[in-house]
Design an enzyme around this catalytic site. Structure first.
Site, PDB file in Angstrom:
ATOM      1  N   ARG A   1       0.846  -1.203   0.000  1.00 22.61           N
ATOM      2  CA  ARG A   1       0.000   0.000   0.000  1.00 22.61           C
ATOM      3  C   ARG A   1       0.880   1.252   0.000  1.00 22.61           C
ATOM      4  O   ARG A   1       0.571   2.250  -0.656  1.00 22.61           O
ATOM      5  CB  ARG A   1      -0.935  -0.016   1.215  1.00 22.61           C
ATOM      6  CG  ARG A   1      -2.067  -1.025   1.078  1.00 22.61           C
ATOM      7  CD  ARG A   1      -3.120  -0.862   2.160  1.00 22.61           C
ATOM      8  NE  ARG A   1      -2.715  -1.445   3.416  1.00 22.61           N
ATOM      9  CZ  ARG A   1      -3.114  -2.650   3.869  1.00 22.61           C
ATOM     10  NH1 ARG A   1      -3.970  -3.365   3.161  1.00 22.61           N
ATOM     11  NH2 ARG A   1      -2.699  -3.096   5.018  1.00 22.61           N
TER      12      ARG A   1
ATOM     13  N   ASP B   1     -15.644  -2.815  -4.803  1.00 27.19           N
ATOM     14  CA  ASP B   1     -15.773  -4.050  -4.032  1.00 27.19           C
ATOM     15  C   ASP B   1     -17.220  -4.500  -4.149  1.00 27.19           C
ATOM     16  O   ASP B   1     -18.124  -3.688  -4.323  1.00 27.19           O
ATOM     17  CB  ASP B   1     -15.394  -3.839  -2.563  1.00 27.19           C
ATOM     18  CG  ASP B   1     -14.971  -5.135  -1.877  1.00 27.19           C
ATOM     19  OD1 ASP B   1     -13.772  -5.358  -1.693  1.00 27.19           O
ATOM     20  OD2 ASP B   1     -15.873  -5.946  -1.532  1.00 27.19           O
ATOM     21  N   SER B   2     -17.427  -5.821  -4.053  1.00 26.98           N
ATOM     22  CA  SER B   2     -18.795  -6.331  -4.147  1.00 26.98           C
ATOM     23  C   SER B   2     -19.497  -6.328  -2.791  1.00 26.98           C
ATOM     24  O   SER B   2     -20.684  -6.589  -2.712  1.00 26.98           O
ATOM     25  CB  SER B   2     -18.781  -7.754  -4.705  1.00 26.98           C
ATOM     26  OG  SER B   2     -17.940  -8.561  -3.920  1.00 26.98           O
TER      27      SER B   2
ATOM     28  N   PHE C   1     -11.167  -4.700  -5.773  1.00 28.01           N
ATOM     29  CA  PHE C   1     -11.254  -5.518  -4.556  1.00 28.01           C
ATOM     30  C   PHE C   1     -10.718  -4.698  -3.373  1.00 28.01           C
ATOM     31  O   PHE C   1      -9.789  -5.093  -2.684  1.00 28.01           O
ATOM     32  CB  PHE C   1     -10.466  -6.828  -4.694  1.00 28.01           C
ATOM     33  CG  PHE C   1     -10.763  -7.604  -5.951  1.00 28.01           C
ATOM     34  CD1 PHE C   1     -11.859  -8.450  -6.010  1.00 28.01           C
ATOM     35  CD2 PHE C   1      -9.965  -7.479  -7.078  1.00 28.01           C
ATOM     36  CE1 PHE C   1     -12.128  -9.177  -7.168  1.00 28.01           C
ATOM     37  CE2 PHE C   1     -10.230  -8.194  -8.236  1.00 28.01           C
ATOM     38  CZ  PHE C   1     -11.316  -9.043  -8.285  1.00 28.01           C
TER      39      PHE C   1
ATOM     40  N   CYS D   1      -3.159 -14.169  -3.543  1.00 27.18           N
ATOM     41  CA  CYS D   1      -2.905 -14.692  -2.188  1.00 27.18           C
ATOM     42  C   CYS D   1      -3.297 -16.164  -2.126  1.00 27.18           C
ATOM     43  O   CYS D   1      -3.533 -16.712  -1.048  1.00 27.18           O
ATOM     44  CB  CYS D   1      -3.643 -13.871  -1.141  1.00 27.18           C
ATOM     45  SG  CYS D   1      -5.417 -13.846  -1.347  1.00 27.18           S
TER      46      CYS D   1
ATOM     47  N   ASP E   1      -6.246  -6.781  -6.248  1.00 29.02           N
ATOM     48  CA  ASP E   1      -5.935  -7.581  -5.046  1.00 29.02           C
ATOM     49  C   ASP E   1      -7.130  -8.472  -4.712  1.00 29.02           C
ATOM     50  O   ASP E   1      -7.817  -8.251  -3.718  1.00 29.02           O
ATOM     51  CB  ASP E   1      -5.591  -6.645  -3.873  1.00 29.02           C
ATOM     52  CG  ASP E   1      -5.180  -7.425  -2.629  1.00 29.02           C
ATOM     53  OD1 ASP E   1      -4.681  -8.555  -2.765  1.00 29.02           O
ATOM     54  OD2 ASP E   1      -5.354  -6.892  -1.517  1.00 29.02           O
TER      55      ASP E   1
END
Ligand code: SAH
Length: 400
Positions: free
Chosen positions: A215, A253-254, A231, A344, A304
């Site tokens: 970040r 984002d959802s 995301f 990830c 991400d």
């Protein structure tokens, strides 16, 4: 003298991974158990020739039948053992200059800190503890005591509700183990940005500490740029991009609750220019396609996504999903723009991930280069004998 311990007898040849100090003993390596052991009990690990090799936690339901606590077969696994391991892990972090002054920090990173199945994330005065394996679950009290002794924190909240516990035959466990719920909402300072952390209802232990340094890299690159953060969760990358002087930051984002937290985080930072931030509740796959149709483009794109491949078995489907978002990312990137792309997924290694991203660039007809390989910070160490610990991989890419 300790009582005779139950012995886990290995099949011939199956001692090899233990000589490499890999802490997992799979179902197929176990010849038999001599004696009785309940879920999470400590057993002696013995090879086919009768040599005692290690002490491990027995997990009869999991494919990972045992996890090694100590490769010293004479080390007693007791409260003092956990005190030693926890204080060593905390000491490692204190010695890292990159972590100095950080209020948010992973203190225990499971196998890589010699504590299989134990995750502890510190947020100021609060620790969020996640126990994911039978042995870890068994030693909860000792671990909590050791954490309090090593850090002096006021509170510890247990967030052992990860699905992987099912594989061990463990029920979900959540609640305050030390101290009470704080009166005020929890937040941390992350390199000059204040971020709320919800240990009770947030993802995992509440926050993604593993992206802290990445970040900051976003912030360093963001000046004057149009940024797209896909995301975004609670907006960590978005806020650092604003702190770095981004011209605009569009975050997707959802999850409605995640975006509500992100907006709240922005409000916690009056030093940032909120008029440059836009939040979009949408599916990233769909939103990126729409942007393409609208001919939109960006100077810096962060991808991400959540873990598409929890294990190697999901790797193929996950690979298609990574390819898809990276392809769309390249298509939306301005010439000379930066793509910061992450995975990830434990089931997708760094080499495969780079191959997938390279394939996406080819399909998008973009020449691009890796400027930096990215990973989690030093509070997420990776034990050399446990490559599985390196789950987060990222690439900073610049496209022509
Ligand atoms: N970058 C974040 C962490 C991302 S976690 C940080 O630095 O804190 C992954 C996020 O992806 C979650 O917030 C989840 O709600 C969101 N998500 C999962 N699938 C999605 C999809 N298809 N479209 C949009 N968001 C999605």
């Amino acid at each position: 003298m300790s009582a005779i311990m139950t012995q886990l007898l290995l099949k011939p040849g199956k001692e090899r991974s233990l000589f490499r100090r890999h802490p997992w003993i799979f179902e197929g390596a176990v010849e038999r158990l001599d004696g009785r052991a309940r879920l999470g009990d400590t057993v002696d690990v013995v090879d086919a020739s009768g040599r005692r090799l290690a002490r491990a936690a027995w997990s009869p339901q999991s494919k990972i039948r045992a996890r090694v606590w100590s490769f010293n077969p004479d080390e007693t696994i007791d409260d003092a053992f956990f005190k030693r391991r926890v204080s060593a892990a905390v000491g490692r972090r204190l010695a890292m200059p990159q972590l100095a002054g950080q209020e948010g920090m992973r203190l225990l990173h499971g196998e890589s800190d010699g504590l299989p199945g134990v995750i502890a994330d510190r947020y100021g005065d609060t620790i969020c503890l996640q126990l994911t394996a039978a042995g870890a679950d068994k030693w909860r009290k000792a671990i909590v005591g050791a954490l309090v002794a090593a850090t002096g924190v006021a509170r510890i909240y247990e967030r052992s509700d990860s699905d992987v516990r099912k594989l061990e035959g463990l029920e979900p466990v959540t609640g305050w183990l030390h101290g009470d719920a704080p009166a005020e909402a929890l937040s941390i300072d992350e390199n000059g940005v204040r971020l709320g952390v919800d240990v009770v209802a947030g993802h995992k232990t509440g926050f993604y500490l593993d992206q802290r340094a990445n970040r900051l890299l976003t912030r360093a690159l963001a000046s004057g740029k149009s940024v797209l953060n896909c995301f975004c969760y609670t907006g960590g990358f978005s806020l650092q991009a604003l702190a770095g002087g981004a011209a605009s930051v569009l975050s997707i984002d959802s999850s409605g609750p995640a975006l509500a937290s992100a907006r709240n985080n922005l409000a916690l930072n009056p030093q940032l220019d909120a008029s440059r931030a836009e939040w979009l509740e949408a599916d990233v796959f769909e939103a990126l396609r729409t942007f393409r149709k609208e001919n939109r483009s960006f100077d810096l794109i962060v991808l991400d996504p959540p873990k598409f491949a929890p294990s190697a078995a999901h790797a193929e489907r996950a690979a298609r999903a990574y390819k898809d978002i990276n392809l769309m990312g390249f298509r939306l990137l301005n010439p000379g723009g930066y793509l910061m792309t992450y995975s990830c997924s434990g089931g997708i290694g760094p080499e495969l991930f780079q191959k997938i991203v390279a394939g996406a660039a080819v399909d998008a007809h973009r020449d691009a280069r890796v400027l930096e390989r990215l990973s989690a910070g030093p509070d997420h160490p990776v034990a050399l004998h446990f490559p599985e610990g390196e789950y987060l991989k990222g690439l900073l890419i610049q496209a022509d």
